[in-house]
Design an enzyme around this catalytic site. Structure first.
Site, PDB file in Angstrom:
ATOM      1  N   SER A   1       0.837  -1.201   0.000  1.00 51.39           N
ATOM      2  CA  SER A   1       0.000   0.000   0.000  1.00 51.39           C
ATOM      3  C   SER A   1       0.879   1.261   0.000  1.00 51.39           C
ATOM      4  O   SER A   1       1.681   1.438  -0.904  1.00 51.39           O
ATOM      5  CB  SER A   1      -0.974  -0.041   1.176  1.00 51.39           C
TER       6      SER A   1
ATOM      7  N   GLU B   1      -9.407  -5.193  -3.841  1.00 49.79           N
ATOM      8  CA  GLU B   1      -8.729  -4.190  -3.014  1.00 49.79           C
ATOM      9  C   GLU B   1      -9.690  -3.223  -2.303  1.00 49.79           C
ATOM     10  O   GLU B   1      -9.615  -2.995  -1.095  1.00 49.79           O
ATOM     11  CB  GLU B   1      -7.775  -3.353  -3.883  1.00 49.79           C
TER      12      GLU B   1
ATOM     13  N   HIS C   1      -7.954  -5.458   0.382  1.00 48.14           N
ATOM     14  CA  HIS C   1      -6.689  -4.765   0.647  1.00 48.14           C
ATOM     15  C   HIS C   1      -6.109  -5.245   1.974  1.00 48.14           C
ATOM     16  O   HIS C   1      -6.816  -5.337   2.969  1.00 48.14           O
ATOM     17  CB  HIS C   1      -6.980  -3.258   0.699  1.00 48.14           C
TER      18      HIS C   1
END
Length: 480
Positions: free
Chosen positions: A191, A317, A415
């Site tokens: 990320s 995600e 995610h």
């Protein structure tokens, strides 16, 4: 419990053997960012005499709660500004035998440039180091207003990236004492950490420290903040703190309690929040240290040439950002179109219909979420992979597809969901919706995923994994 001693350029440190690895935790790589060093570039640590015990991770940098707590799980606040710029080094036992010179993975945590810590047990690198016979390095960097406030007139400009650059210099100068090879350094992260890793690999000041790059779920649809917008957000932040602009701003900011700085940042985030917008109030600024050029331009100019690349995303995600947001979950098709039009313009109706056709009886929220997954994460990652592979560079692309058996919140492969699999830290995520119950099959998947990563760190390739070629979905390896 066995111990080991390593010598750094600031003094000796003692680590301990835990499981199959030797871990050194909480080693200062820079001076504490307190007093006059708050909102200032990182400075060298003064060092210590004797042997410093390195058995406990240093505190996190000051931060508020993660906005993904409902997905990943709750963290008890453990931050302290003093002593927060620390590094953790995890080595296999053989690293201290026969002048070992092992490959190194420097891995940056995510958290939206607003939260996270390299010292958290989620990211403990001991098992990964032992599995792959590599040295794993994690570290803290300043986040939120302390790391990304843009006031270059007081010395504050991309301080988080400057911390990361200082850590890479520390690795160059010290990692050989831990059995690592400073010439074989993979820089990676997830990320915001992936965004940071790419920036470090592209920046001429740090690219020479980087041999290979591991990019997990990077938000590459987020372009670096332009200086004018960043300055406007800084001014709004000062107003919330009742700090006047001008020469005394630095003195006032350095005198305020960290809690007050965080509280104002939270209020600023609330003022700037828009449904579907994942950008934090402050994040890397274009033209400031660490991000001298637009990332896409740097790629086009060849700044990543010659470096191996492993890049990937999870399948779903954006559910991490939308599943618990009533503004998104209650969207009508017209409402979703309005949001998409604000993001992509007149193409919104065509995009909405195209994504809706892929899903079975989709809701407007599901369509919007699927678009966000691609716009913020997947499309940018594939563009990077396509460009890199087209240049003849070793490129590997994955998609992480695991979803928990019981998925009441319809997160899918969301995610952050691959993180327990990479580090084999399943047991540190109790009751995490993204993980579910870690069965033997789940743990076996983790071993497969982590082995592929460590093979890349070691050799620049992975067994039984064909290199990616541009626009070739069949060359994307799926996990789970």
């Amino acid at each position: 419990m066995m111990t080991a001693v390593a010598e750094t350029d600031r003094g000796k440190v003692r680590g301990i053997t835990q499981g199959a690895a030797i871990s050194f935790r909480g080693i200062p790589y820079a001076a504490s960012p307190v007093g006059e060093l708050r909102f200032a570039p990182p400075r060298p640590h003064a060092g210590w005499t004797g042997v410093r015990e390195a058995v406990q991770a240093g505190p996190a940098v000051p931060q508020g709660a993660s906005r993904l707590e409902q997905v990943m799980g709750h963290r008890v606040p453990d931050w302290n500004e003093d002593g927060s710029l620390t590094v953790n080094v995890h080595t296999p036992p053989g690293a201290f035998e026969d002048n070992a010179s092992l490959p190194v993975l420097v891995w940056w945590h995510g958290g939206g440039f607003t939260s996270g810590s390299g010292g958290w047990d989620w990211y403990d690198g001991g098992r990964l180091a032992a599995l792959g016979d590599i040295v794993v390095v994690t570290a803290n960097y300043r986040v939120g207003p302390l790391g990304y406030l843009y006031m270059p007139e007081i010395g504050a400009a991309n301080l988080g990236p400057q911390d990361q650059a200082a850590l890479l210099a520390w690795v160059r100068d010290n990692i050989a004492s831990f059995g690592g090879d400073p010439r074989k350094v993979t820089v990676g992260g997830q990320s915001a950490g992936a965004y940071s890793a790419l920036s470090l690999a592209l920046d001429p000041k740090t690219s020479g420290f980087v041999s290979r790059v591991l990019l997990q779920s990077g938000p590459f649809g987020l372009v670096p903040q332009d200086p004018q917008s960043a300055a406007e957000n800084a001014e709004a932040y000062l107003r919330l703190l009742d700090v006047p602009a001008g020469a005394d701003a630095a003195k006032a900011l350095r005198a305020l309690p960290a809690e007050q700085l965080l509280s104002a940042y939270g209020r600023l985030a609330g003022q700037l929040a828009r449904p579907g917008n994942a950008a934090p109030p402050m994040f890397p600024v274009l033209g400031a240290p660490g991000v001298p050029h637009d990332l896409q331009r740097a790629l086009t100019d060849g700044a990543l040439e010659g470096k191996g690349l492993l890049i990937g995303t999870t399948r779903d995600e954006a559910t991490a950002f939308t599943a618990f947001d009533p503004h998104i979950q209650n969207l009508t098709p017209d409402g979703a179109l309005d949001l998409l039009t604000g993001q992509v313009g007149d193409e919104a109706p065509e995009i909405y219909q195209r994504y809706a056709a892929r899903l079975e009886a989709p809701t407007a929220a599901q369509v919007f979420t699927a678009v966000q997954t691609d716009e913020l994460f997947r499309d940018g990652s594939l563009r990077i992979a396509d460009h890199h592979a087209a240049g003849g560079n070793a490129t590997y692309v994955y998609q992480f597809d695991y979803l928990p058996a019981e998925d009441e919140d319809a997160l899918g492969a969301t995610h952050c969901s691959e993180l327990p699999f990479l580090f084999n830290t399943f047991d540190t995520y109790p009751d995490s919706p993204m993980l579910g119950r870690p069965t033997d099959a789940v743990r076996a998947l983790g071993r497969t995923f982590a082995t592929a990563v460590t093979e890349f760190v070691t050799t620049g390739s992975a067994d039984d994994w064909l290199p990616y070629t541009p626009e070739t979905p069949a060359r994307v390896r799926h996990f789970g």
